[in-house]
Design an enzyme around this catalytic site. Structure first.
Site, PDB file in Angstrom:
ATOM      1  N   GLY A  70       0.831  -1.214   0.000  1.00  9.72           N
ATOM      2  CA  GLY A  70       0.000   0.000   0.000  1.00  9.72           C
ATOM      3  C   GLY A  70       0.858   1.253   0.000  1.00  9.72           C
ATOM      4  N   GLY A  88      -0.965   7.661   0.060  1.00 11.99           N
ATOM      5  CA  GLY A  88      -1.169   7.817   1.497  1.00 11.99           C
ATOM      6  C   GLY A  88       0.088   7.675   2.328  1.00 11.99           C
ATOM      7  N   GLY A 107       1.620   5.031   3.348  1.00 10.38           N
ATOM      8  CA  GLY A 107       2.565   4.023   2.852  1.00 10.38           C
ATOM      9  C   GLY A 107       3.550   4.654   1.876  1.00 10.38           C
ATOM     10  N   SER A 118      -4.897   0.391  13.783  1.00  8.69           N
ATOM     11  CA  SER A 118      -5.583   1.684  13.964  1.00  8.69           C
ATOM     12  C   SER A 118      -6.096   1.773  15.384  1.00  8.69           C
ATOM     13  CB  SER A 118      -6.764   1.778  12.994  1.00  8.69           C
ATOM     14  OG  SER A 118      -7.622   2.828  13.371  1.00  8.69           O
ATOM     15  N   TYR A 160     -14.413  -2.389   9.671  1.00  4.74           N
ATOM     16  CA  TYR A 160     -13.040  -1.858   9.606  1.00  4.74           C
ATOM     17  C   TYR A 160     -12.347  -2.026  10.968  1.00  4.74           C
ATOM     18  CZ  TYR A 160      -9.204   1.481   9.537  1.00  4.74           C
ATOM     19  OH  TYR A 160      -7.962   2.051   9.655  1.00  4.74           O
TER      20      TYR A 160
HETATM   21  N1  LIG Z   1      -5.504   7.636   7.078  1.00  3.99           N
HETATM   22  C1  LIG Z   1      -5.843   7.443   8.349  1.00  3.99           C
HETATM   23  O1  LIG Z   1      -6.375   8.355   9.018  1.00  3.99           O
HETATM   24  C2  LIG Z   1      -5.595   6.092   8.997  1.00  3.99           C
HETATM   25  C3  LIG Z   1      -5.860   5.938  10.368  1.00  3.99           C
HETATM   26  C4  LIG Z   1      -5.627   4.691  10.960  1.00  3.99           C
HETATM   27  C5  LIG Z   1      -5.151   3.638  10.198  1.00  3.99           C
HETATM   28  N2  LIG Z   1      -4.937   3.807   8.866  1.00  3.99           N
HETATM   29  C6  LIG Z   1      -4.431   2.654   8.100  1.00  3.99           C
HETATM   30  O2  LIG Z   1      -3.310   3.058   7.346  1.00  3.99           O
HETATM   31  C7  LIG Z   1      -3.181   2.256   6.165  1.00  3.99           C
HETATM   32  C8  LIG Z   1      -2.991   3.154   4.959  1.00  3.99           C
HETATM   33  O3  LIG Z   1      -4.067   4.062   4.906  1.00  3.99           O
HETATM   34  P1  LIG Z   1      -4.015   5.438   4.066  1.00  3.99           P
HETATM   35  O4  LIG Z   1      -4.801   6.444   4.807  1.00  3.99           O
HETATM   36  O5  LIG Z   1      -2.630   5.736   3.666  1.00  3.99           O
HETATM   37  O6  LIG Z   1      -4.897   4.973   2.818  1.00  3.99           O
HETATM   38  P2  LIG Z   1      -4.813   5.342   1.270  1.00  3.99           P
HETATM   39  O7  LIG Z   1      -4.252   6.696   1.065  1.00  3.99           O
HETATM   40  O8  LIG Z   1      -6.173   5.019   0.733  1.00  3.99           O
HETATM   41  O9  LIG Z   1      -3.760   4.264   0.726  1.00  3.99           O
HETATM   42  C9  LIG Z   1      -4.084   2.899   0.804  1.00  3.99           C
HETATM   43  C10 LIG Z   1      -3.004   2.076   0.140  1.00  3.99           C
HETATM   44  O10 LIG Z   1      -3.435   0.709   0.215  1.00  3.99           O
HETATM   45  C11 LIG Z   1      -3.566   0.188  -1.088  1.00  3.99           C
HETATM   46  N3  LIG Z   1      -4.772  -0.630  -1.203  1.00  3.99           N
HETATM   47  C12 LIG Z   1      -6.039  -0.302  -0.876  1.00  3.99           C
HETATM   48  N4  LIG Z   1      -6.885  -1.308  -1.200  1.00  3.99           N
HETATM   49  C13 LIG Z   1      -6.121  -2.278  -1.753  1.00  3.99           C
HETATM   50  C14 LIG Z   1      -6.402  -3.559  -2.323  1.00  3.99           C
HETATM   51  N5  LIG Z   1      -7.651  -4.044  -2.434  1.00  3.99           N
HETATM   52  N6  LIG Z   1      -5.380  -4.287  -2.803  1.00  3.99           N
HETATM   53  C15 LIG Z   1      -4.105  -3.814  -2.754  1.00  3.99           C
HETATM   54  N7  LIG Z   1      -3.780  -2.616  -2.241  1.00  3.99           N
HETATM   55  C16 LIG Z   1      -4.779  -1.852  -1.757  1.00  3.99           C
HETATM   56  C17 LIG Z   1      -3.673   1.391  -2.015  1.00  3.99           C
HETATM   57  O11 LIG Z   1      -3.089   1.066  -3.263  1.00  3.99           O
HETATM   58  P3  LIG Z   1      -3.883   1.066  -4.676  1.00  3.99           P
HETATM   59  O12 LIG Z   1      -4.913   2.126  -4.616  1.00  3.99           O
HETATM   60  O13 LIG Z   1      -2.780   1.296  -5.681  1.00  3.99           O
HETATM   61  O14 LIG Z   1      -4.441  -0.301  -4.743  1.00  3.99           O
HETATM   62  C18 LIG Z   1      -2.825   2.438  -1.311  1.00  3.99           C
HETATM   63  O15 LIG Z   1      -1.474   2.338  -1.671  1.00  3.99           O
HETATM   64  C19 LIG Z   1      -4.434   1.380   6.114  1.00  3.99           C
HETATM   65  O16 LIG Z   1      -4.119   0.094   6.618  1.00  3.99           O
HETATM   66  C20 LIG Z   1      -5.391   2.102   7.060  1.00  3.99           C
HETATM   67  O17 LIG Z   1      -6.311   1.213   7.648  1.00  3.99           O
HETATM   68  C21 LIG Z   1      -5.140   5.001   8.246  1.00  3.99           C
END
Ligand SMILES: NC(=O)c1ccc[n+]([C@@H]2O[C@H](COP(=O)([O-])OP(=O)(O)OC[C@H]3O[C@@H](n4cnc5c(N)ncnc54)[C@H](OP(=O)(O)O)[C@@H]3O)[C@@H](O)[C@H]2O)c1
Length: 305
Positions: free
Chosen positions: A28, A32, A34, A153, A178
């Site tokens: 990922g 975001g 990652g 999370s 989630y």
């Molecule tokens: N943002 C927050 O506030 C927050 C808070 C707590 C925890 N988190 C956790 O942090 C992590 C990253 O979140 P983020 O906010 O950075 O999200 P994001 O910006 O939506 O990025 C998500 C990443 O995961 C990949 N991904 C999503 N669905 C996928 C699938 N079906 N298969 C393969 N790859 C997939 C996406 O790649 P593609 O689109 O290229 O597939 C993207 O690189 C997640 O585990 C989330 O639960 C986030």
């Protein structure tokens, strides 16, 4: 290179760490936090394997990493597909000698909890089962003192423990599904840590909460009132940004201070106590076994349960 105080490696206090010669897979990392962590780890000198579904975004991240001197590459897999994850593991095994750090970060909060090909809720399958499969497929590719870092999370704190509820697609809200999947991330990380230690391995496994990041894809999918609260937070200086969100992942990947630390949960680059449900070892063992059953594979590290 001029770094800003918001760069993840600076926030994590690891800007002086040299990761050259190490290979780090960040799932990922097309977007975001990652992507931010992948860039920070690349700036520290590591070779980075970028993962996601979006090839254009993945190749752009690889180009940016190459400009930093990282021998970067992109692997694609949809985490809703078992076959894709297996092929990804094959691709990684073929293209790297060893993995020094595996960051299990791909996932998110989706606006539906549709059933996947295994008849599972999307959140459980993408956020928990696929990282479980990828990690267990890559166990033999890990360096002797590799680190496994799993993005959970704070949402795990509002989730209760019910294995059936973790697995069934409905009638739970997307938010509830989630949060359960994020509780599963901690169970997975801790059970893996225990089994690796029992096997005499020096590979570590830790999980973390990255912060709630206003404006992220994740926060856009939050239920209305929580989203509005998140938007409000976004107007306050010093709240989390994707760079802030990447700091704890970067810290767990790079910091000497977590050498040998395993089975722990972190937030804001510090060890924290997760919710009581997340410390239930019986539930962790059950989830590990059930995950293998769902994938129709032999239970990984079964002799160290
Ligand atoms: N943002 C927050 O506030 C927050 C808070 C707590 C925890 N988190 C956790 O942090 C992590 C990253 O979140 P983020 O906010 O950075 O999200 P994001 O910006 O939506 O990025 C998500 C990443 O995961 C990949 N991904 C999503 N669905 C996928 C699938 N079906 N298969 C393969 N790859 C997939 C996406 O790649 P593609 O689109 O290229 O597939 C993207 O690189 C997640 O585990 C989330 O639960 C986030």
């Amino acid at each position: 290179m001029i770094l800003g105080e918001r760069d993840p490696e600076v926030k994590a206090g690891v800007q002086g760490v040299d990761m050259s010669g190490q290979t780090v897979l960040v799932t990922g990392s097309t977007n975001g936090l990652g992507r931010q962590a992948a860039m920070a780890i690349g700036r520290l000198g590591a070779d980075v394997v970028v993962h996601g579904r979006d090839r254009t975004a993945g190749e752009s991240a690889v180009r940016e990493l190459a400009d930093l001197g990282s021998d970067a590459q992109f692997v694609s897999a949809d985490y809703a597909s078992v076959e894709d994850v297996r092929e990804m593991a094959d691709d990684v095994r073929e293209s790297v000698d060893e993995i020094d750090v595996l960051c299990n970060n791909a996932g998110g909060l989706f606006d539906d909890n549709e059933t996947t090909e295994l008849g599972l809720g999307k959140h459980f399958h993408i956020n928990h089962l696929s990282p479980y499969l990828l990690t267990t497929e890559l166990l033999d590719t890990l360096a002797p003192e590799a680190r496994i870092v799993t993005t959970s999370s704070i949402g795990h704190r509002v989730s209760s423990l019910n294995l059936d509820a973790l697995i069934e697609p409905g009638p739970f809200s997307e938010w509830a599904a989630y949060c359960r999947s994020k509780l599963a991330n901690i169970h997975f990380s801790n059970e893996l840590a225990r089994r690796l230690a029992a096997a005499g391995s020096d590979v570590t496994s830790n999980s973390f909460h990255p912060g709630i990041i206003p404006g992220s894809e994740f926060s856009r999918a939050l239920p209305g009132p929580i989203q509005q609260f998140g938007d409000l937070l976004g107007e306050v200086p010093l709240t989390d940004s994707p760079e802030d969100g990447a700091a704890t992942m970067t810290y767990l990947a790079a910091s000497d201070s977590v050498d040998g630390v395993t089975g722990e949960y972190f937030a804001r680059c510090r060890q924290r106590r997760p919710a009581p449900d997340a410390r239930d070892e019986t539930a962790q063992r059950d989830l590990w076994k059930r995950s293998a059953d769902l994938l129709d594979i032999q239970e990984p590290l079964a002799e160290y349960a």
